[in-house]
Design an enzyme around this catalytic site. Structure first.
Site, mmCIF file in Angstrom:
data_model
loop_
_atom_site.group_PDB
_atom_site.id
_atom_site.type_symbol
_atom_site.label_atom_id
_atom_site.label_comp_id
_atom_site.label_asym_id
_atom_site.label_seq_id
_atom_site.Cartn_x
_atom_site.Cartn_y
_atom_site.Cartn_z
ATOM 1 C CD1 TRP A 342 -3.025 -1.250 0.391
ATOM 2 C CD2 TRP A 342 -1.862 -2.331 1.968
ATOM 3 N NE1 TRP A 342 -3.666 -2.447 0.646
ATOM 4 C CE2 TRP A 342 -2.974 -3.137 1.599
ATOM 5 C CE3 TRP A 342 -0.979 -2.802 2.947
ATOM 6 C CZ2 TRP A 342 -3.225 -4.369 2.181
ATOM 7 C CZ3 TRP A 342 -1.231 -4.053 3.517
ATOM 8 C CH2 TRP A 342 -2.339 -4.817 3.139
ATOM 9 C CD GLU A 484 0.809 -15.809 14.166
ATOM 10 O OE1 GLU A 484 -0.001 -16.043 13.253
ATOM 11 O OE2 GLU A 484 1.343 -14.700 14.321
ATOM 12 C CD GLU A 487 6.283 -10.974 10.289
ATOM 13 O OE1 GLU A 487 7.487 -10.960 10.529
ATOM 14 O OE2 GLU A 487 5.757 -10.232 9.434
#
Length: 782
Positions: A342, A484, A487
């Protein structure tokens, strides 16, 4: 030499007679649009320069029919935000990214239409029907330059004038630049980073200014011409832009533009001049030859193409894309994407890597895919590079335990994010074992690698430790992870545990080769314990998403406390309400099958698939979606990362992720194509586990469903996005089509890697990422 002298004078403030453009510092600088339709750089073989610096350290990208962020130096160091053309004609002024329809294709393809090089043809057709623009874009393998050959065609008997518009972003920021027009050349700089833009035919007029106030486009809109007095931005730095008028076109005309980069004005100008002197045809031929030579070394490529559904086009492009996203100063440093998610709505006031950085997880996927393609040099360099980002006494700012691998770093090893993700510590061990078993590294290499990298990492996976770098002072107790694979959450994760078990098994095998028998027992003992406790720590038997008839339970995305029936809330992330752990499911448990920790027919695996694939779940919790593309009756599957994901566009108004600087409750993570590849691997593992192996009809079903889905998710430039539009909520008027990329990030190297590995798995009749010592020890037949 006159130009060089004048350029040097300009950087020392001796252009007092020049007209200073007003309006400093200009509008706030923003990043570049992230939905790339092409990326490129010159190919250089390792050692080709006999220890000298690689002669071309330039990477470019394409989006919306124009050149977007272009890097020089290290792969994340943006120097150019955008290069495009404005077209002026009778009664109109157009800008090509806003007023044309664009197609991107490859200049160099084989007889089957498969890309052989990352040189592009970008064709832009005016919506008013009055002109066409065709560009050829590539870099010079012998210089730090970007080459753009542009052909402008005036239609309907008219005459048009093309204007080159250049938006620098020197040294990675858009707010601290200065610029000059010197002897007809355009020059921008900040500190020790310079670019010089030259046109072979020269500019008829040239100007510099501040964006939104005195830049070339603003001048054209206000007065219909460039102001010849604006030849410098003076002593004030800001968001500057460069503009050059080319000769009016009646009929057709071709212009050669070269952007030179350097650590001084002299170096940048010399690079541009040298490329122009070599000439377009010679430079393009050398550029193509480099990439063609690389592909020629990938022996499995033709056979893997037979597994594709598009004749191998995406495969051949993926081979180039994966290799291109490697830094040239630090061999083996593989980044996640040559984009910033983005980017066009993110401020560019400070240097930022975006996805142009190293995550060991994405890194592993890329290295394994390159190995699958037959490239052994890059994975070997990658393994050697990993020592750079392993935490130890020499890691800047580290006062804690070592052995683990940094979450995210610059390619030179500079820490950027410092969370502990145990899968990212396990995967380097998995890669090392695989390279050893494939004969890429020798027994002697293992003996050297074991004490310096393998043992410290494996020891951390066994006993954990306390981090001590930056904000992170937490104690990690494996197999629970601080973060995990997405993140965001701490706890016991099926996907993380799968990697940890595989990593420890790999380490045990390497320890055996290195003669450390005590470590072999220790590593396997820990892996055994983690496997034995897996279901107890990650499977809920009273979760709200389970079908009433199911008794097996299902894998959670993550169990924060290792008690999956406790209904513990997850942490608030991406603006989303914190739901209890049993409301979240993702496809991470499939990694248990991929690595050999659990059999594909395991009852809990099968029960979890039913939850993952439930398309009747509430929209916020639903993970699976199906897509139909024009001219194709097949329903192609795709999956979000997990239910209640907020890493994506706002479903209420279509705004980009965190466009206001903060996340909102109405953000929504979309479908990730790479997860379709993961599912394809599972379906192959399931078919291959049956007596007699995968049947031809089963293999064909995987090809026509999962392989073809990834090919359909790719855009016209054969770039696979991070996320594709799922059709939920507003797109903000962008005109997104279901299954097409959003503005998040394209190309995602992990997605390309997943596609390559799926083709290799189909070719081999088994999962490429399967670890035999793991499967033999833990997986049982369905």
């Amino acid at each position: 030499m006159a130009l060089v002298a004048m350029l040097l004078a300009s950087t020392m403030g001796t252009t007092a007679l020049a007209g200073v453009a007003p309006g400093a510092p200009g509008q706030a600088a923003m990043g570049a649009y992230a939905g790339k339709t092409g990326i490129g750089t010159a190919y250089h073989a390792y050692g080709a320069q006999a220890g000298k610096a690689v002669p071309s350290r330039v990477w470019f990208s394409l989006a919306k029919g124009v050149v977007t962020e272009t890097m020089y130096g290290l792969i994340h160091e943006v120097q150019l935000r955008e290069l495009k053309f404005a077209i002026q004609g009778e009664g109109f002024l157009d800008v090509e990214d806003a007023d044309t329809d664009s197609t991107t294709s490859y200049l160099d393809v084989d007889a089957a239409g498969r890309p052989r090089s990352l040189a592009y043809r970008v064709a832009n057709k005016a919506r008013n029907g009055k002109y066409e623009i065709e560009k050829q874009v590539f870099t010079d393998p012998a210089a730090d330059t970007l080459v753009v050959r542009v052909t402008v065609r005036a239609l309907k008997g008219g005459t048009v004038t093309p204007y080159l518009l250049v938006d620098p972003q020197m040294a990675g920021t858009g707010g601290g630049d200065k610029a000059d027009v010197i002897d007809g050349a355009l020059h921008a700089y900040e500190g020790g980073r310079h670019l010089v833009v030259r046109a072979a035919q020269g500019f008829k007029a040239a100007s510099v200014g501040f964006v939104g106030a005195s830049d070339g486009l603003s001048q054209l809109k206000a007065g219909g011409k460039l102001d010849a007095d604006y030849t410098t931005t003076g002593d004030k730095a800001g968001n500057v832009a460069l503009a050059g008028a080319l000769a009016p076109v009646t009929g057709e005309a071709t212009f050669d533009i070269v952007v030179g980069f350097g650590d001084s004005a002299k170096a940048a100008d010399a690079a541009a001049s040298a490329t122009l002197k070599r000439g377009h045809d010679a430079v393009l031929a050398a550029y193509n030859a480099g990439w063609e030579g690389y592909q020629a070394k990938l022996a499995p490529l033709p056979d893997l193409a037979k597994e594709a559904m598009d004749g191998g086009k995406l495969l051949y492009a993926s081979a180039l894309v994966l290799k291109a996203q490697e830094d040239k100063t630090h061999p083996g440093a593989l980044i996640a994407s040559l984009s910033a998610p983005w980017g066009d709505t993110q401020k560019a006031d400070k240097p930022a890597t975006g996805y142009k950085a190293v995550w060991p997880r994405d890194f592993y996927q890329c290295a394994m895919a390159l190995l699958a393609l037959g490239d052994t040099d890059t994975p070997k360099a990658a393994l050697s590079y990993l020592k750079t980002i392993q935490v130890g006494p020499k890691t800047p700012g580290n006062h804690g335990d070592g052995g683990w691998f940094l979450q995210k770093t610059h390619v030179d090893g500079t820490p950027e994010w410092v969370g502990v993700q145990l899968d990212q510590t396990a995967m380097p061990l998995m890669l090392a074992w695989r390279l050893w078993r494939n004969g890429v590294i020798s027994d002697a290499d293992v003996a050297a690698l074991y004490p310096s990298m393998v043992k410290p990492a494996a020891d951390f996976l066994v006993k954990g430790g306390t981090a001590g770098i930056g904000w992170n002072k937490e104690t990690i107790r494996p197999p629970a992870t601080q973060q995990e694979r997405w993140e965001e959450q701490a706890g016991n994760s099926p996907s993380t545990t799968a990697a940890v078990i595989a990593g420890l098994a790999a380490a045990a095998e390497l320890a055996g080769q290195a003669g450390d028998e005590a470590a072999v027992k220790r590593y396997y003992a820990a892996a055994d314990a983690y496997s034995a406790g897996l279901e107890k720590a990650t499977v809920t038997t009273n979760g709200q998403l389970a079908p009433k008839e199911s008794k097996a339970g299902y894998y959670l995305r993550i169990a924060p406390t290792g008690q999956p029936n406790a209904h513990t809330p997850l942490a608030v992330r991406n603006g989303q309400q914190a739901l209890t752990e049993d409301a979240y499911v993702d496809g991470g448990f499939l990694e248990l099958v991929r690595y050999g920790v659990r059999a594909p027919g395991d009852p809990v695996i099968k029960a979890s698939l039913a939850v993952l694939d439930d398309e009747t779940l509430p929209e916020n919790l639903r993970v699976k979606y199906t897509f139909h593309f024009d001219g194709d009756t097949t329903a192609y599957p795709g999956w979000r990362r997990y239910g209640n994901d907020g890493y994506g566009e706002d479903r209420a108004n279509g705004a980009n992720y965190a466009v206001s600087g903060t996340s909102t409750p109405t953000q929504r993570g979309r479908v990730w194509p790479l997860l379709t590849g993961e599912r394809g691997h599972y379906e192959l593992a399931l078919a291959a586990a049956r007596p007699g192996g995968a049947k031809p009809a089963e293999v064909n079903a995987i090809r026509t469903t999962y392989v073809r889905a990834l090919e359909r998710f790719a855009n016209q430039g054969l770039m696979i996005p991070e996320q594709v539009w799922d059709g939920v909520g507003s797109d903000g008027g962008r005109g997104y089509k279901a299954g097409a990329g959003t503005d998040s990030a394209t190309p995602l190297a992990w997605a390309h890697a997943e596609y390559v590995k799926l083709l290799r798995s189909l070719h081999d009749g088994g999962v490429w990422d399967m670890y035999a010592p793991v499967a033999v020890r833990y997986a049982t037949k369905p």
